[in-house]
Write an enzyme that holds these catalytic residues in place. Sequence first.
Site, PDB file in Angstrom:
ATOM      1  CD  GLU A 197     -13.674 -65.145 -33.982  1.00  0.00           C
ATOM      2  OE1 GLU A 197     -14.560 -64.996 -34.826  1.00  0.00           O
ATOM      3  OE2 GLU A 197     -13.733 -64.666 -32.849  1.00  0.00           O
ATOM      4  N   GLY A 246     -13.673 -57.388 -37.717  1.00  0.00           N
ATOM      5  CA  GLY A 246     -14.326 -56.089 -37.874  1.00  0.00           C
ATOM      6  C   GLY A 246     -13.539 -55.106 -38.713  1.00  0.00           C
ATOM      7  CD1 TRP A 289     -26.165 -61.466 -34.562  1.00  0.00           C
ATOM      8  CD2 TRP A 289     -27.971 -60.955 -33.334  1.00  0.00           C
ATOM      9  NE1 TRP A 289     -27.274 -61.731 -35.319  1.00  0.00           N
ATOM     10  CE2 TRP A 289     -28.397 -61.439 -34.593  1.00  0.00           C
ATOM     11  CE3 TRP A 289     -28.922 -60.578 -32.394  1.00  0.00           C
ATOM     12  CZ2 TRP A 289     -29.755 -61.540 -34.923  1.00  0.00           C
ATOM     13  CZ3 TRP A 289     -30.270 -60.693 -32.723  1.00  0.00           C
ATOM     14  CH2 TRP A 289     -30.679 -61.162 -33.985  1.00  0.00           C
ATOM     15  CE  LYS A 290     -17.874 -59.614 -32.949  1.00  0.00           C
ATOM     16  NZ  LYS A 290     -16.651 -59.108 -33.545  1.00  0.00           N
ATOM     17  N   GLY A 309     -19.375 -62.095 -37.369  1.00  0.00           N
ATOM     18  CA  GLY A 309     -19.826 -60.928 -36.608  1.00  0.00           C
ATOM     19  C   GLY A 309     -20.724 -60.056 -37.470  1.00  0.00           C
ATOM     20  N   GLY A 310     -20.159 -58.993 -38.018  1.00  0.00           N
ATOM     21  CA  GLY A 310     -20.924 -57.985 -38.756  1.00  0.00           C
ATOM     22  C   GLY A 310     -21.884 -58.553 -39.788  1.00  0.00           C
ATOM     23  CG  HIS A 361     -14.978 -62.893 -29.137  1.00  0.00           C
ATOM     24  ND1 HIS A 361     -14.520 -61.619 -29.361  1.00  0.00           N
ATOM     25  CD2 HIS A 361     -15.455 -63.350 -30.319  1.00  0.00           C
ATOM     26  CE1 HIS A 361     -14.731 -61.315 -30.643  1.00  0.00           C
ATOM     27  NE2 HIS A 361     -15.299 -62.353 -31.241  1.00  0.00           N
ATOM     28  CB  SER A 400     -13.460 -59.532 -42.253  1.00  0.00           C
ATOM     29  OG  SER A 400     -13.162 -58.448 -41.393  1.00  0.00           O
TER      30      SER A 400
END
Length: 255
Positions: free
Chosen positions: A166, A172, A9-10, A233-234, A94, A212
Amino acid sequence: MRSFVGANWKMNGSGVEGLAYLERLKDSDVESEPVDVVLFAPFTLLPVLAEDAREAGISLGAQDLYWQDRGAFTGEISTSMLLEAGCSWVIVGHSERRNLFGEDDELVRLKLIAALRAGLRAVLCVGELLEEREAGRTEEVVKGQVLRALEGLEEADPDRVVLAYEPVWAIGTGRNATPDEAARMHGLIRSWLSDMIGEMGAKDTRIIYGGSVNPENAPDLMTREGIDGALVGGASLGASSFLQIIRSCCHHHEH
Ligand code: 13P
């Protein structure tokens, strides 16, 4: 091998959102899927979400930690604090920690050792910057990150460490690595691991892809040989898109 899917979730989310999200995962019976699901939430949400995460059948992880156990380290969080908050996993290295906050390989290794010694499981992130890729240095950079974090580390068994590839240019940006390129890098990472910990250990280590990942590209990525899951992530912020990604990883498992 069970697939692994992480929601990173950052610096997003709230207690209210988190509880509603976990309710959705619980209603969707995520627990019965043949995949390890971990929610990497901001530190302050960990104790808030711990009980509901357990009820939903998923694990809770932190996005970072500090390697010392206590002392004058303003703003930092130790392994015992994470364990008390209900965490069983933690992300180390990360790319946002490395590139925005200046973490080097040595610090990443210290964090990894501290996490494993405390009984946490860890997702170790590696990946090259766009300029490194364009300079033809991708393999050298990623190999260096893998070796400097893991070489000679006895605690790093396949049960307790997941590697996440990653590529930084894919994070992102909406621009994911092609499934072919991701699979090629995963194969290389597994061969470097094999040199370090032996073929059996390397075969059993989950190497997941991040950058992504979304419900549209996940099916293609997750069916590739050697891609054992995703760090999202997003697209993990909404329960329905994250659930779709989880299901893509389950299909991979059935093959
Ligand atoms: P995005 O899925 O938003 O590209 O983020 C990937 C990532 O950094 C997961 O750790």
